[in-house]
Design an enzyme around this catalytic site. Structure first.
Site, short mmCIF file in Angstrom:
data_model
loop_
_atom_site.label_atom_id
_atom_site.label_comp_id
_atom_site.label_asym_id
_atom_site.label_seq_id
_atom_site.Cartn_x
_atom_site.Cartn_y
_atom_site.Cartn_z
N ASP A 121 0.94 -1.24 -0.25
CA ASP A 121 -0.44 0.19 -0.06
C ASP A 121 1.38 1.04 -0.47
OD1 ASP A 121 -1.84 1.84 0.22
OD2 ASP A 121 -2.55 1.58 2.14
N ASP A 335 -1.49 5.86 -6.62
CA ASP A 335 -1.72 5.06 -5.98
C ASP A 335 -1.83 3.36 -5.86
OD1 ASP A 335 -2.80 4.12 -3.02
OD2 ASP A 335 -4.96 4.99 -3.78
#
Length: 457
Positions: A121, A335
């Protein structure tokens, strides 16, 4: 116009692949294990990444749809986090982080090492896994980590820098207790400790001592049941990137409809200065632009986007739409955990209008694809001309290959734009990043995109 093919892929020169391969093998195991003041220095390793839907029999559109469903709470939370921070309500109880992710990486924890699969992440910082004794733990495919069985496990004191960096912590028995909450209402709570983490496989294994991580004894929600925890690669002090004391990392994501694995390169193996300089003289496709920082959202990697072109039209989007405002709102982040790109609503409407006017196809308004803009394809179609799509970053233009923004499904007879609208902050998703080496250089505060056939690395 550019050609969209149902079977197209991004091409890359063998020269570039050879350079990457040579560079990846040039770092000795001795330098990778060097230590400076107790922190790893010149550490480099390669990790295989698997999409959470890897090995499952889904079409490309079905994978996009599943990713969008997983990303919904993440996108909402990303925007809500920034808004709440601006209103001064963000830290009332506990800081909330995006949660979820789309790619899994294999790691080993402890001595002797035990294998686990964790979510990668780039939107959060904490490294953590589930630990015994578990008061509340979600199901995972591997045994839960038992710190009592590792000779290198050590609790972190309450006065340590890592403990102080936690958004929410308490002190118990002189040990640092943490709570980390995510946007889908999942959370992990437990002991902050250090351990030896091992990355890579076979002869390329690299063991790194004293990595700070959360040993979660109370883990709630279903946001992480694809893996056994999470590896935070954000910009904060708790992330793996910061703890390695190596300001560079890169990843190369394969096509979302493929069966091949992706790649993460950390530290010295992501040092592509020589590759970039050589490629710049050979090709105009390497795109390097500056990264921005948001003091109120220190984990995120903000891009410096100035405009968008569709076809030959430079859209009349107000430049301020993508600007990072002084109060921390707005801007666009890159992201890995969000599937498609989400553009601020007014900007997306202009993109949608431009595609609608330039595509010689009727609109599909059935909503069956779950995307905002779809067209009907003639029966038997295998390829179509579609408008070019260019992101105009500061001092750099990223011309996306058609498969990075158009998704076709011949069975359904539709062709869709793989983007959506958001409120406030924009997000550059992983579909738009596929088949590119994405190089983060935090020393220079830049990010580079190198067209690469990622499944050939």
């Amino acid at each position: 116009m550019t050609l969209y093919s149902m079977h197209s892929w991004t091409k890359v020169t063998l020269f570039l692949l050879a350079l990457l391969s040579i560079f990846a093998r040039s770092v000795s195991s001795t330098s990778r294990r060097a230590l400076v003041q107790g922190k790893p220095s010149e550490i480099g390793f390669r990790v295989t990444l698997k999409h959470v839907d890897h090995g499952m029999n889904y079409t490309k559109l079905e994978r996009i749809q599943r990713g969008i469903n997983r990303s919904k709470s993440r996108v909402q939370r990303l925007n809500a986090m920034v808004l709440a921070s601006n209103l001064g309500t963000y830290d009332v109880e506990s800081k909330i982080h995006p949660g979820n992710g789309e790619f899994l990486m294999n790691i080993a924890i402890g001595t002797p090492p035990k294998l686990y699969s964790a979510i990668m992440d780039t939107g959060s910082d904490l490294v953590w896994t589930q630990c015994k004794p578990c008061e509340e733990c979600f199901d995972q495919s591997t045994p839960i980590f038992d710190p009592s069985q590792s000779s290198t496990f050590s609790k972190i004191s309450c006065s340590s820098d890592l403990c102080q960096a936690l958004p929410t912590s308490t002190c118990q028995d002189n040990g640092c207790q943490y709570l980390y909450t995510y946007g889908d209402y999942s959370s992990t709570q437990g002991i902050l400790a250090t351990e030896t983490f091992t990355f890579g496989s076979d002869s390329d294994k690299v063991s790194v001592p004293t990595i700070g991580f959360g040993c979660g004894e109370d883990n709630e929600g279903n946001g992480f049941d694809q893996g056994a925890g999470l590896i935070g690669l954000g910009r904060g002090p708790l992330s793996l990137v910061s703890q390695l004391n190596e300001p560079k990392f890169s990843y190369c994501l394969t096509s979302i409809d493929g069966s091949k694995t992706s790649t993460l390169l950390m530290g010295s193996l992501a040092n592509t200065n020589s590759t970039l300089s050589t490629t710049n003289s050979k090709s105009s496709k390497v795109v390097t632009t500056s990264l921005l920082k948001n003091p109120s959202q220190s984990s995120f990697y903000y891009l410096n986007l100035e405009g968008i072109s569709v076809g030959k039209t430079h859209l009349p989007i107000n430049k301020d739409i993508f600007s990072l405002n002084d109060d921390g709102t707005g801007g666009i982040i890159i992201d890995s955990g969000t599937t498609i790109t989400y553009l601020e609503k007014s900007a997306f409407e202009q993109v949608k209008k431009a595609f609608t006017s330039q595509m010689n196809l009727p609109l599909d308004d059935s909503g069956s694809a779950g995307l905002d803009l779809c067209f009907k394809m003639p029966k038997g179609t295998t390829s179509l001309e579609v408008p070019k799509f260019v992101f105009h970053f500061k001092e750099a233009d990223l011309d996306l290959p058609s498969e990075n923004y158009m998704i076709g499904d011949t069975n359904m007879g539709i062709l869709c734009l793989a983007m959506g609208k958001s409120s406030g902050m924009s997000i550059f998703g992983n579909v738009q990043q596929q088949n590119m080496m994405v190089v983060h250089d935090l020393a220079k505060e830049t990010i580079s995109f190198i067209p690469t056939q990622c499944d050939a690395l």
